[in-house]
Enzyme design. Structure first.
Site, PDB file in Angstrom:
ATOM      1  N   VAL A  17       0.754  -1.507  -0.162  1.00  0.00           N
ATOM      2  CA  VAL A  17       0.014  -0.250  -0.172  1.00  0.00           C
ATOM      3  C   VAL A  17       0.670   0.913  -0.081  1.00  0.00           C
ATOM      4  CG1 VAL A  17      -2.014   0.873   0.945  1.00  0.00           C
ATOM      5  CG2 VAL A  17      -2.132  -0.746   0.851  1.00  0.00           C
ATOM      6  N   LYS A 109      -7.471  -1.125  10.359  1.00  0.00           N
ATOM      7  CA  LYS A 109      -8.546  -1.086  11.281  1.00  0.00           C
ATOM      8  C   LYS A 109      -8.210  -1.974  12.804  1.00  0.00           C
ATOM      9  CE  LYS A 109      -7.706  -3.185   7.158  1.00  0.00           C
ATOM     10  NZ  LYS A 109      -7.666  -3.791   6.018  1.00  0.00           N
ATOM     11  N   ILE A 140     -13.644   1.279  -1.404  1.00  0.00           N
ATOM     12  CA  ILE A 140     -14.851   1.693  -1.678  1.00  0.00           C
ATOM     13  C   ILE A 140     -14.458   2.434  -0.551  1.00  0.00           C
ATOM     14  CG2 ILE A 140     -17.190   0.983  -0.958  1.00  0.00           C
ATOM     15  CD1 ILE A 140     -16.302  -1.940  -1.946  1.00  0.00           C
ATOM     16  N   GLU A 194      -3.305 -15.997   3.958  1.00  0.00           N
ATOM     17  CA  GLU A 194      -1.622 -16.405   4.858  1.00  0.00           C
ATOM     18  C   GLU A 194      -2.426 -17.552   5.163  1.00  0.00           C
ATOM     19  OE1 GLU A 194      -0.088 -13.608   4.922  1.00  0.00           O
ATOM     20  OE2 GLU A 194      -2.197 -11.933   4.153  1.00  0.00           O
ATOM     21  N   ASP A 205     -11.256 -10.225  10.639  1.00  0.00           N
ATOM     22  CA  ASP A 205     -10.148  -8.942  10.180  1.00  0.00           C
ATOM     23  C   ASP A 205     -11.620  -8.097   9.572  1.00  0.00           C
ATOM     24  OD1 ASP A 205      -8.663  -6.964   8.071  1.00  0.00           O
ATOM     25  OD2 ASP A 205     -10.678  -7.960   6.915  1.00  0.00           O
ATOM     26  N   LYS A 209     -13.907  -4.639  10.950  1.00  0.00           N
ATOM     27  CA  LYS A 209     -14.320  -3.006  10.179  1.00  0.00           C
ATOM     28  C   LYS A 209     -15.240  -3.139  10.341  1.00  0.00           C
ATOM     29  CE  LYS A 209     -11.269  -4.698   6.397  1.00  0.00           C
ATOM     30  NZ  LYS A 209     -11.512  -5.712   5.376  1.00  0.00           N
TER      31      LYS A 209
END
Lengths: 443, 443
Positions: A17, A109, A140, A194, A205, A209
């Site tokens: 990123v 997050k 998004i 992973e 995860d 969020k």
């Protein structure tokens, strides 16, 4: 262009990123400067390993061995945290940045789901941005959607497909009829999952969020501990077959809903109607839906991860700061955020899919139906399947005494009633093994 | 809460959207004040007919007989134009408001598609907002999406289903197999279509919205005249049958795409793959998709019209102003907006659906194929249908000399080549009537 000086970024963390962001600013920087009235420059970077090939040229950008040194440096205006992890350097450097009066942009997050209230409080004290568009659903723009676009609404429910790895696995299982373990191994071999897939397939995860989405949608403190989590390991090809026949898709759905008892927030495998918009969200895509009292149902979809899509969201957070558009991280001042109550899943109300291995003896189905009726649970449909001849461990249905699969769909009921009924059914000895139950979400 | 004084609105136009906005502010006003740090009050209203029942109580709100008087009144900070129309009172009152230093919020796509550059110039001169989230796709936050969320991207294509009336009609035609005229009459009887449906079914409404989307996506001056418009009147049940068989849906699609020759912008009936996300956008729903070089494909969907959804978007525009978040209407300063070039549809490149009534004589298909080949058009598929026995005016296929329907799908080609080929085919006398052509958009 105005006469504003360039906005100076310090980027900590140069994984995919971070590298994507540097690349975005290089390719589209001139256009962004035109559009936002201010140029944006990378004034410092920090990562664990210097000199590594990251696919972007970092020549001339000051390197900081320590993220906290970058976070407090006078040479930056905005600290971009792309380190990851909910403790350690990520937490420390964000604290340092906010204490030093730097705006913060993060894609983290886990950090915000656990320390969001504390960090938002630090930001609030100094009127700083703590932006996290990239923390939910990659490219998004759902954070801005809730923070700004839908702000005139009272929101009743927010839900979505928030974990691309799980969605990829479920999509493959559905299409190929393969068991979970096989698809997981394949996804790991391809690098889509992973080596330790827990975080993705067990719901953490998506839970992180959802904790953030709940906070934005309902004005509560982000609280990862308040999210009910169930993963996808227990879903079998039999469940996909039954879902197909009954008109459903199975998705790892994250749902937060305003109920009489508080905000029910859960991540769990869920049956959703094939006709719903989210049913078609396949593979690594993400989608988020919001139900507002005025807006109606608004749905956003797009890539849920990836260096480029995530960089696009990080860039939008930076541009808001360049324009001077600062909003409180969780919309309300921290003192006004309510504590999220945990109604618990026993008070959940909805329909259920149930798959039982029923010993095929006279009266078994009748006994099961009676237990359901005792709990005032009415059944929308009951499908008794013949076990295929070659199913290991189960002989052909019709031979008295051997288990045969029975699938039931209930009408809306309270989850504790269903749990009681199933406990009684198991106790009665009519079924083999543990009943499979999957919540149905009416969309 | 800060100590900012209330933001005072003047609302001109009290149709369904105006009444919806008053109702939204009344129901959710306290929460909005908490969220935006400032309360919002309706300080004046204006409409043609006083005293009419609008379903909301307007007691105590100052009434202005003339919208321009409201627009320039010292008692307001923001002028909300919900009058409609691209000239007359809407245009005049917005001009007056901007000249008088008032921020403007409008849902008026026609006004902005024609006078957007001029009005943006007025706003820019005084640093005022000219916000129009509600002008495109009702409750869907696509203006903010392009103006803010996707600002770090270079956008290659934006497209969508932007007219709910047309989409409702096409959906009914597809599902029920009914002809256009019958579904239109039914929609008019139900109030879903206007007595004069031109604006919706001939593409103007979607064209206005596309002019604004193009401006935001590509940094060009909004220019309604640069949009190529084709409506849905010519679509027949035969086309839906063929689309079904070939794996397509027919939608009135608005598309703006960056090409080598400039921005191609068109509203026309379009074949899109059944598997694409927009294929499932049925009835009065709207959807907009944006392709960014970093974000990837982002799709937004929701109600495209209606008093409540539109009011939600108007409210978000107002809240941005309450927070002091002002951006130039079309992102770039007016002087930097490029003139939109008009490549014209002859240079369009893509696949085509063609439906011909071919006289069933030896050599007819071969002659048609030759004409296509002369233009270097290759065919993906050719389906020769037998005419049903009872089709009026067409006798059974196989009887030499009578026309039989032939459907062809071409590979990607240039539209002028196709037009030349079809002209030659008609000239050759092998087909009856005018060939039906529908562009295919690869999604």
């Amino acid at each position: 262009m105005t006469d504003l000086p360039p906005l100076r970024l310090g980027i900590a963390g140069l994984g995919t990123v971070g590298a994507g962001l540097v690349s975005l600013l290089r390719e589209n920087g001139a256009a962004i400067a035109d559009r936002s009235g201010r140029s944006i420059e990378v004034a410092g970077v920090s990562a664990r390993t210097p000199g590594k090939d990251r696919g972007v040229d970092l020549t001339g950008i000051p390197w900081f061995a320590n993220a906290c040194d970058l976070a407090r440096s006078d040479s930056i205006d905005v600290f971009v945290e792309l380190i990851g992890g909910d403790e350690g350097p990520a937490l420390q450097s964000v604290e340092v940045a906010l204490e030093a009066g730097k705006h913060v942009v993060t894609a983290n997050k886990a950090l915000l789901a656990r320390h969001g209230v504390y960090l938002a409080g630090l930001a609030e004290k100094k009127g700083l941005a703590l932006n996290f568009e990239a923390a939910i659903a990659g490219g998004i723009p759902i954070v801005k959607g809730l923070r700004e676009s839908l702000l005139g609404n009272s929101i009743s429910r927010v839900y979505g497909i928030l974990n691309g790895t799980s969605n990829y696995i479920l999509t493959r299982m559905q299409r190929e009829g393969l068991p979970f373990a096989e698809v997981l191994a394949e996804a790991q071999a391809l690098g889509y999952a992973e080596a330790d897939p827990t975080f993705d397939v067990d719901g953490q995860d998506a839970g992180h969020k959802l904790a953030l989405l709940s906070a934005l949608a309902f004005g509560v403190r982000p609280d990862f501990g308040a999210i009910h989590l169930e993963g996808i390991r227990g879903i079998t090809p039999d469940d996909f077959d039954a879902a197909e026949e009954l008109g459903y898709r199975i998705k790892l759905l994250a749902v937060a809903i305003q109920t009489e008892n508080g905000i029910e927030a859960r991540v769990s495998p869920t049956m959703i109607p094939k006709t719903s918009a989210l049913a078609g969200v396949d593979g690594p895509l993400n989608s988020v839906a919001v139900e507002g009292d005025y807006s109606g149902l608004i749905i956003l979809a797009g890539p849920g991860a990836g260096s480029r899509a995530t960089a696009s969201s990080v860039a939008s957070d930076i541009i808001d700061i360049a324009r001077g558009h600062i909003s409180p991280p969780f919309i309300l001042p921290v003192a006004k955020l309510r504590q999220q109550t945990r109604p618990g899943m026993f008070s959940h109300e909805g329909g259920f899919y149930i798959r039982l291995s029923v010993f095929d003896r006279p009266g078994a189905i009748a006994a099961i139906a009676t237990r359901m009726a005792e709990q005032q649970i009415s059944l929308e449909s009951v499908v008794q399947k013949r076990a295929p001849l070659d199913l290991p461990g189960i002989s052909r249905a019709g031979q008295a005494g051997e288990p045969t699969p029975v699938v039931m769909i209930t009408h809306r009921t309270r989850e504790e009633r269903l749990r009681s009924a199933l406990a009684a059914i198991v106790e009665d000895g009519h079924v083999s093994g543990v009943p499979q139950t999957i919540r149905i979400e009416a969309l």
